[in-house]
Design a protein around this motif. Structure first.
Motif, PDB file in Angstrom:
ATOM      1  N   TRP A  22      10.544  -5.694   2.994  1.00 40.63           N
ATOM      2  CA  TRP A  22      10.342  -4.552   2.106  1.00 40.63           C
ATOM      3  C   TRP A  22       9.513  -3.427   2.715  1.00 40.63           C
ATOM      4  N   SER A  23       8.774  -3.694   3.778  1.00 37.41           N
ATOM      5  CA  SER A  23       7.954  -2.643   4.375  1.00 37.41           C
ATOM      6  C   SER A  23       8.844  -1.500   4.853  1.00 37.41           C
ATOM      7  N   GLY A  24       8.480  -0.283   4.502  1.00 38.68           N
ATOM      8  CA  GLY A  24       9.293   0.879   4.839  1.00 38.68           C
ATOM      9  C   GLY A  24      10.240   1.299   3.737  1.00 38.68           C
ATOM     10  N   SER A  25      10.274   0.520   2.641  1.00 32.41           N
ATOM     11  CA  SER A  25      11.119   0.884   1.506  1.00 32.41           C
ATOM     12  C   SER A  25      10.446   1.976   0.680  1.00 32.41           C
ATOM     13  N   SER A  26      11.206   2.532  -0.246  1.00 30.29           N
ATOM     14  CA  SER A  26      10.696   3.604  -1.100  1.00 30.29           C
ATOM     15  C   SER A  26      10.463   3.080  -2.509  1.00 30.29           C
TER      16      SER A  26
ATOM     17  N   ALA B 204       8.631 -10.886  24.835  1.00 28.84           N
ATOM     18  CA  ALA B 204       7.656  -9.856  25.191  1.00 28.84           C
ATOM     19  C   ALA B 204       6.771  -9.538  23.995  1.00 28.84           C
ATOM     20  N   SER B 205       5.483  -9.348  24.263  1.00 30.87           N
ATOM     21  CA  SER B 205       4.555  -9.037  23.183  1.00 30.87           C
ATOM     22  C   SER B 205       4.617  -7.554  22.835  1.00 30.87           C
ATOM     23  N   GLY B 206       4.225  -7.234  21.607  1.00 29.23           N
ATOM     24  CA  GLY B 206       4.133  -5.840  21.190  1.00 29.23           C
ATOM     25  C   GLY B 206       5.409  -5.255  20.632  1.00 29.23           C
ATOM     26  N   GLN B 207       6.533  -5.965  20.742  1.00 29.38           N
ATOM     27  CA  GLN B 207       7.786  -5.436  20.205  1.00 29.38           C
ATOM     28  C   GLN B 207       7.999  -5.922  18.779  1.00 29.38           C
ATOM     29  N   LYS B 208       8.646  -5.078  17.989  1.00 30.21           N
ATOM     30  CA  LYS B 208       8.908  -5.409  16.596  1.00 30.21           C
ATOM     31  C   LYS B 208      10.402  -5.330  16.319  1.00 30.21           C
ATOM     32  N   CYS B 209      10.785  -5.960  15.238  1.00 33.21           N
ATOM     33  CA  CYS B 209      12.186  -5.943  14.822  1.00 33.21           C
ATOM     34  C   CYS B 209      12.236  -5.865  13.303  1.00 33.21           C
ATOM     35  N   ASN B 210      13.111  -5.026  12.786  1.00 38.45           N
ATOM     36  CA  ASN B 210      13.276  -4.870  11.342  1.00 38.45           C
ATOM     37  C   ASN B 210      14.706  -5.193  10.944  1.00 38.45           C
ATOM     38  N   ILE B 211      14.845  -5.774   9.770  1.00 35.23           N
ATOM     39  CA  ILE B 211      16.168  -6.071   9.234  1.00 35.23           C
ATOM     40  C   ILE B 211      16.707  -4.832   8.536  1.00 35.23           C
ATOM     41  N   ILE B 212      17.968  -4.521   8.784  1.00 38.29           N
ATOM     42  CA  ILE B 212      18.610  -3.340   8.211  1.00 38.29           C
ATOM     43  C   ILE B 212      19.496  -3.795   7.055  1.00 38.29           C
ATOM     44  N   TYR B 213      19.299  -3.190   5.891  1.00 38.55           N
ATOM     45  CA  TYR B 213      20.050  -3.612   4.707  1.00 38.55           C
ATOM     46  C   TYR B 213      21.146  -2.640   4.300  1.00 38.55           C
TER      47      TYR B 213
ATOM     48  N   VAL C 244       0.839  -1.203   0.000  1.00 42.33           N
ATOM     49  CA  VAL C 244       0.000   0.000   0.000  1.00 42.33           C
ATOM     50  C   VAL C 244       0.873   1.252   0.000  1.00 42.33           C
ATOM     51  N   TYR C 245       0.210   2.392  -0.242  1.00 43.78           N
ATOM     52  CA  TYR C 245       0.852   3.711  -0.335  1.00 43.78           C
ATOM     53  C   TYR C 245       1.750   3.822  -1.569  1.00 43.78           C
ATOM     54  N   LEU C 246       1.376   3.105  -2.626  1.00 41.59           N
ATOM     55  CA  LEU C 246       2.127   3.195  -3.878  1.00 41.59           C
ATOM     56  C   LEU C 246       1.718   4.448  -4.654  1.00 41.59           C
ATOM     57  N   PRO C 247       2.612   4.995  -5.465  1.00 42.70           N
ATOM     58  CA  PRO C 247       2.207   6.085  -6.358  1.00 42.70           C
ATOM     59  C   PRO C 247       1.285   5.539  -7.444  1.00 42.70           C
TER      60      PRO C 247
ATOM     61  N   CYS D 177       3.944  -3.096   3.666  1.00 41.07           N
ATOM     62  CA  CYS D 177       3.635  -4.422   3.126  1.00 41.07           C
ATOM     63  C   CYS D 177       3.042  -5.306   4.221  1.00 41.07           C
ATOM     64  N   SER D 178       2.145  -6.182   3.826  1.00 44.82           N
ATOM     65  CA  SER D 178       1.566  -7.136   4.774  1.00 44.82           C
ATOM     66  C   SER D 178       1.236  -8.433   4.048  1.00 44.82           C
ATOM     67  N   ALA D 179       1.363  -9.542   4.764  1.00 47.85           N
ATOM     68  CA  ALA D 179       1.038 -10.857   4.207  1.00 47.85           C
ATOM     69  C   ALA D 179      -0.462 -11.093   4.324  1.00 47.85           C
ATOM     70  N   VAL D 180      -1.084 -11.525   3.233  1.00 50.46           N
ATOM     71  CA  VAL D 180      -2.525 -11.775   3.222  1.00 50.46           C
ATOM     72  C   VAL D 180      -2.800 -13.066   2.463  1.00 50.46           C
ATOM     73  N   PRO D 181      -3.844 -13.819   2.853  1.00 52.94           N
ATOM     74  CA  PRO D 181      -4.222 -14.991   2.049  1.00 52.94           C
ATOM     75  C   PRO D 181      -4.677 -14.537   0.671  1.00 52.94           C
ATOM     76  N   ARG D 182      -4.243 -15.252  -0.346  1.00 55.67           N
ATOM     77  CA  ARG D 182      -4.615 -14.851  -1.698  1.00 55.67           C
ATOM     78  C   ARG D 182      -6.050 -15.245  -1.995  1.00 55.67           C
ATOM     79  N   LYS D 183      -6.794 -14.333  -2.577  1.00 56.75           N
ATOM     80  CA  LYS D 183      -8.164 -14.593  -2.997  1.00 56.75           C
ATOM     81  C   LYS D 183      -8.172 -15.014  -4.458  1.00 56.75           C
ATOM     82  N   ASP D 184      -9.284 -15.618  -4.867  1.00 50.49           N
ATOM     83  CA  ASP D 184      -9.401 -16.046  -6.258  1.00 50.49           C
ATOM     84  C   ASP D 184      -9.178 -14.890  -7.222  1.00 50.49           C
ATOM     85  N   ASN D 185      -9.732 -13.712  -6.882  1.00 48.50           N
ATOM     86  CA  ASN D 185      -9.641 -12.604  -7.826  1.00 48.50           C
ATOM     87  C   ASN D 185      -8.276 -11.942  -7.828  1.00 48.50           C
TER      88      ASN D 185
END
Length: 439
Positions: A68-72, A429-438, A15-18, A80-88
């Motif tokens: 890729w989430s947070g990339s430009s 601990a719940s609620g904490q996140k971690c991101n990979i730095i490239y 989401v948030y694509l041009p 970006c988020s993982a979602v089950p693929r729908k037929d359409n």
């Protein structure tokens, strides 16, 4: 109620694509085939969005989304988020670009004089970081007709990993020419020798005028920009076992997501030497890794599966802190070496022939029925390699049962226990996140 979710098939929603973005641009950005990218014709939300389809598990889709989430993308910061693929999500879609397939390699050999010249060009590039540009005298001579114009690019890159259309698009932007004015005449190995025919539809006089303009426009600054195009700064990613035609033995090679790989020079004919040899990993401290590289590899002292050298086909498994020590990065090191990273882990990449693999065993970290790696079953995740009764295995020994081929590094902005792939490590601990730095 019946569900239209396809079992075992996942997508990543971006989401948030041009709104101007195309399928081809997304395929190039995320290094996936354009057939996996879908931009819905009808945008249902306030943000412009797209899908990348055909992930074979939820975990793989989540790893991709986290990566890729947070990339430009074209100046927009995406989510970006993982979602089950729908037929359409797999409905036919007419892309907004011309599809050009990767051309076949020419069987024509490169003559020895050309090879010598290309080596000189390579040495020039290594010294100046700029390509050597040579132009035929016919371009600059007014009394000769210019019936045809050809460009020849020699790119020091593996053809199987080389995106020709992406390269040509960048070159056209740099030289201010149209992609439609270029036809690919042939491609040869060595590493990639790309021969193009330029401006077929123009007459001789116009060809000469345009080529002179390009020649005089190739300043040192422009050559620096051209040189940068041969430096790979993107990410390599694939799903499932890699199918690139190389023989890596009987163990599939899966993408080591989230790691930077630094390859070692083993020998000049490396791919021939390791033909049929599997890829596996060994988690370690950085200081231990240096010792292993300099002095050789000792057999394990903890021998749950018997004597020998322990390794795993799973980079996820060897990233457990028991094997790959989690090291907090000092502030001085953050700015000098790892930039925004706060934690780092190291692992060594090995190549081993199946005949030296004594045991294929189960995990020994007490994971039980918890899935460690979605690609590799817990019961076959530890290997024991025959050390041939040697106290230390020297990687430089031509008869060594194992070869060290690379260093794998993972840098994160929080403790890696909070990464989705580390869920099997235990309580956290719940609620904490971690991101990979490239970077």
């Amino acid at each position: 109620m019946a569900s239209n979710t396809l079992d075992g098939i996942w997508s990543v929603k971006i989401v948030y694509l041009p709104s101007s973005v195309t399928v081809q641009e997304l395929a190039n950005t995320f290094n996936v085939p354009f057939s996996r990218v879908r931009i819905p014709k009808v945008q249902q939300y306030n943000t412009y969005y797209a899908f990348i389809n055909d992930f074979n598990s939820e975990q793989v889709a989540r790893n991709f989304a986290d990566q890729w989430s947070g990339s430009s993308v074209l100046g927009n910061i995406i989510k970006c988020s993982a979602v089950p693929r729908k037929d359409n999500d797999s409905l036919p879609y007419t892309p907004r670009f011309i599809v050009r397939t990767q051309p076949e390699l020419s069987e024509e050999p490169i003559i020895s004089e050309e090879k010598t010249y290309y080596e000189e060009c390579k040495q020039y590039y290594q010294l100046t970081k700029m390509p050597l540009v040579s132009v035929s005298d016919e371009i600059l001579t007014d009394n000769l007709a210019l019936e045809s114009v050809s460009f020849k690019f020699v790119i020091d890159e593996n053809y199987n990993e080389f995106n020709i259309e992406n390269f040509l698009s960048k070159m056209c932007n740099i030289l201010n020419i149209s992609r439609n004015d270029i036809d690919i005449r042939k491609i040869q190995k060595g590493s990639v020798i790309l021969e193009l025919e330029f401006m077929k539809k123009f007459g001789s006089g116009m060809k000469k005028i345009k080529m002179k303009a390009i020649y005089h426009a190739i300043t040192d600054k422009l050559r620096e920009e051209m040189g940068k195009q041969n430096q790979n700064s993107g990410h390599t990613y694939w799903t499932g076992a890699l199918q690139d035609g190389r023989d890596r033995g009987d163990s599939p090679y899966y993408c080591p997501v989230g790691r930077k790989r630094y390859s070692f020079h083993v020998c000049d004919n490396f791919h021939e030497k390791v033909k049929g040899w599997c890829i596996c990993y060994h988690g370690t401290k950085f200081s231990f890794g240096l010792s292993i590289l300099l002095s050789g590899l000792k057999p394990a002292t903890a021998i749950s599966h018997g004597k020998g050298i322990y390794a795993s086909p799973s980079i996820i498994y060897v990233s457990h802190p028991r094997y790959s020590k989690v090291r907090e990065i000092n502030l001085s090191e953050q700015s000098s070496f790892f930039k925004r990273g706060k934690y780092v882990q190291f692992a060594l990449e090995y190549r081993v022939h199946p005949k030296y693999r004594k045991v294929v065993g189960c995990e020994t970290l007490g994971a039980g029925k918890t899935i460690i790696d979605p690609n590799i079953n817990n019961n076959i995740i530890e290997w024991v390699i025959d050390n041939n009764n040697k106290d230390i295995v020297d990687f430089n020994d031509p008869d060594a049962s194992i070869i060290c081929s690379g260093l794998m590094i993972r840098v994160t902005d929080n403790h890696p226990m909070f990464l989705p792939e580390s869920h099997w490590w235990g309580q956290r601990a719940s609620g904490q996140k971690c991101n990979i730095i490239y970077d």
